[in-house]
Design a protein around this motif. Structure first.
Motif, PDB file in Angstrom:
ATOM      1  N   ALA A   1      34.974  31.969  44.083  1.00 30.40           N
ATOM      2  CA  ALA A   1      36.158  32.588  43.482  1.00 30.40           C
ATOM      3  C   ALA A   1      36.956  33.335  44.528  1.00 30.40           C
ATOM      4  CB  ALA A   1      35.741  33.532  42.360  1.00 30.40           C
ATOM      5  N   LYS A   2      38.257  33.393  44.303  1.00 26.97           N
ATOM      6  CA  LYS A   2      39.172  34.129  45.168  1.00 26.97           C
ATOM      7  C   LYS A   2      40.067  35.015  44.316  1.00 26.97           C
ATOM      8  CE  LYS A   2      39.305  30.497  48.705  1.00 26.97           C
ATOM      9  NZ  LYS A   2      40.172  29.591  49.507  1.00 26.97           N
ATOM     10  N   ALA A   3      40.535  36.099  44.917  1.00 24.71           N
ATOM     11  CA  ALA A   3      41.465  37.002  44.244  1.00 24.71           C
ATOM     12  C   ALA A   3      42.666  37.201  45.159  1.00 24.71           C
ATOM     13  CB  ALA A   3      40.795  38.340  43.940  1.00 24.71           C
TER      14      ALA A   3
ATOM     15  N   LEU B   1      33.712  42.814  41.413  1.00 28.05           N
ATOM     16  CA  LEU B   1      34.470  42.105  40.399  1.00 28.05           C
ATOM     17  C   LEU B   1      35.867  41.821  40.929  1.00 28.05           C
ATOM     18  CD1 LEU B   1      33.153  44.283  37.474  1.00 28.05           C
ATOM     19  CD2 LEU B   1      32.670  41.856  37.784  1.00 28.05           C
ATOM     20  N   PRO B   2      36.630  40.954  40.261  1.00 26.62           N
ATOM     21  CA  PRO B   2      37.910  40.517  40.835  1.00 26.62           C
ATOM     22  C   PRO B   2      38.875  41.641  41.178  1.00 26.62           C
ATOM     23  CG  PRO B   2      37.273  39.052  39.069  1.00 26.62           C
ATOM     24  CD  PRO B   2      36.289  40.176  39.053  1.00 26.62           C
TER      25      PRO B   2
ATOM     26  N   ARG C   1      41.668  44.558  45.519  1.00 30.74           N
ATOM     27  CA  ARG C   1      41.930  45.880  46.104  1.00 30.74           C
ATOM     28  C   ARG C   1      41.447  45.915  47.555  1.00 30.74           C
ATOM     29  NH1 ARG C   1      39.013  48.613  42.459  1.00 30.74           N
ATOM     30  NH2 ARG C   1      40.519  48.344  40.778  1.00 30.74           N
ATOM     31  N   ARG C   2      40.221  45.401  47.765  1.00 28.26           N
ATOM     32  CA  ARG C   2      39.649  45.389  49.122  1.00 28.26           C
ATOM     33  C   ARG C   2      40.447  44.463  50.038  1.00 28.26           C
ATOM     34  NH1 ARG C   2      36.918  41.546  51.114  1.00 28.26           N
ATOM     35  NH2 ARG C   2      36.252  40.675  49.095  1.00 28.26           N
ATOM     36  N   GLU C   3      40.799  43.271  49.533  1.00 32.24           N
ATOM     37  CA  GLU C   3      41.527  42.320  50.365  1.00 32.24           C
ATOM     38  C   GLU C   3      42.905  42.857  50.769  1.00 32.24           C
ATOM     39  OE1 GLU C   3      40.873  39.407  51.715  1.00 32.24           O
ATOM     40  OE2 GLU C   3      38.832  39.148  50.971  1.00 32.24           O
TER      41      GLU C   3
ATOM     42  N   ALA D   1      46.399  49.853  47.368  1.00 28.73           N
ATOM     43  CA  ALA D   1      47.244  49.469  46.240  1.00 28.73           C
ATOM     44  C   ALA D   1      46.378  49.114  45.039  1.00 28.73           C
ATOM     45  CB  ALA D   1      48.126  48.278  46.612  1.00 28.73           C
ATOM     46  N   GLU D   2      46.811  49.543  43.873  1.00 32.56           N
ATOM     47  CA  GLU D   2      46.112  49.215  42.635  1.00 32.56           C
ATOM     48  C   GLU D   2      46.740  47.965  42.032  1.00 32.56           C
ATOM     49  OE1 GLU D   2      43.269  49.374  39.775  1.00 32.56           O
ATOM     50  OE2 GLU D   2      43.430  50.621  41.581  1.00 32.56           O
TER      51      GLU D   2
END
Length: 379
Positions: free
Chosen positions: A217-219, A261-262, A267-269, A278-279
């Motif tokens: 999975a990617k976000a 979780l996504p 957020r981390r990426e 950023a939220e």
């Protein structure tokens, strides 16, 4: 990338179906091999030949109950973490209401389904195991216009919080106790019948989990400026055919599925790739990219051997100050660019542009994410 890091990005996928009847009840089934949590909803695990979770849901119902369901819209997507098994991305679909005549025509696989019953939302909340109960209850309580719901550990997040409380006491778990009948007679009631003895599962739990196929999975985040231009980043070239030409994408990357979780992942990426705290806003799109077993034309960038689920979150509108503070990680990215739709379409791959266009359109309407397969809307 090492094998251990790849393993940390793998997760299970499953799909279930909510069958309402003419009285607003929901169909549950009895799992003859599950002694701990025998009550469930129809559905099961994704297989590599399934081109999408929607296909998984249809196949599982055909195998379990012996008929082909007519699926409606996606009801929710739920990501769950657990210390005792891999993480799971679970899709739950609405089906067209079933009549008593249709239910009477069920031809269940006795190894998969030991009986069924129609339960009120309150009864289902008590009979289903806690996590599944929260997931199903959320879908039954929220207005249909709010769907698909975004859940994490079966609890509302994102836009779902506009319709359901963040924390709600779960129904007391009773399991099959008090269920009218799970014998599986006409209409699913089976008056006078009692559930048969539990059968032995085909394999022990640890073996079953170890043999289940995994997805990745990617976000990603969709940022635009005041003129509607999309923020894209270009990956540093890498070995292989895909890495020899400029490769552009939305900011984001792989979800460390065994630990985040996504929403935490995007957020981390954003922090790692752009240097921003950023939220993420609304979940705009869920794009299922099938692997080679389901789609011979699958883009090698999607993972080749397995499916990849891409979640696109709304990053909002960027300011000149934000753009001036971008700090790209030199080992991963080489440049960023604001692109109007025509330029973005020229830089992105076909499925990536289709996904981005769908996410841009989803910004303009209320409700949950659009369900996509290779960037194209389904359902």
């Amino acid at each position: 990338m090492g094998a251990s890091r790849e393993a940390g990005r793998e997760l299970l996928a499953a799909a279930g179906v909510l069958f309402p009847d003419e009285r607003g009840r929901v169909l549950v089934v009895r799992l003859p091999y599950d002694r701990k949590h025998p009550v469930a909803i129809p559905g099961g695990g994704w297989e590599p030949q399934d081109r999408s979770p929607r296909e998984t849901a249809v196949r599982e119902v055909e195998e379990e109950l012996g008929f082909t369901p007519r699926l409606g819209p996606l009801a929710c997507v739920d990501w769950t973490l657990d210390d005792f098994r891999p993480p799971i991305a679970a899709y739950l679909y609405w089906a067209q209401p079933l009549t008593s005549e249709q239910a009477a025509a069920f031809r269940p696989d006795a190894a998969e389904v030991g009986g069924w019953a129609w339960l009120t939302p309150e009864q289902a909340g008590h009979a289903l195991p806690p996590r599944l109960s929260r997931r199903v209850t959320a879908c039954l309580r929220a207005p249909r216009s709010a769907g698909p719901l975004e859940l994490e550990d079966s609890r509302p997040v994102g836009h779902t919080l506009d319709h359901l409380p963040a924390v709600e006491p779960p129904p007391a778990y009773t399991g099959p106790a008090g269920v009218p009948s799970l014998g599986g007679g006409p209409g699913g009631q089976g008056p006078g019948q009692s559930p048969g003895p539990a059968s032995e599962p085909p394999m022990d739990r640890d073996t079953y989990i170890a043999t289940r196929p995994r997805i990745r999975a990617k976000a990603r985040a969709l940022f635009t400026d005041g003129s509607g231009r999309v923020l894209l980043v270009r990956l540093r070239p890498w070995d292989g055919p895909r890495g020899r030409v400029p490769y552009w994408t939305l900011p984001g990357g792989g979800i460390e599925a065994d630990r985040e979780l996504p929403r935490a992942a995007v957020r981390r990426e954003i922090r790692e790739e752009l240097g921003w705290e950023a939220e993420p806003g609304r979940l705009l799109a869920l794009d299922w990219q099938p692997g080679a077993a389901a789609d011979p034309e699958a883009d090698p960038a999607t993972g080749r051997d397995t499916a990849v689920l891409v979640s696109v979150f709304d990053g909002g509108t960027v300011t000149e100050r934000m753009l001036g503070s971008i700090a790209l990680p030199e080992e991963e990215l080489v440049e960023w660019r604001l692109c109007d739709p025509a330029e973005a379409r020229a830089l992105l791959t076909g499925p990536s542009w289709a996904r981005t266009a769908a996410a841009l359109a989803a910004r303009e309407r209320a409700g949950g994410p659009v369900e996509l397969v290779r960037g194209l809307a389904v359902g």
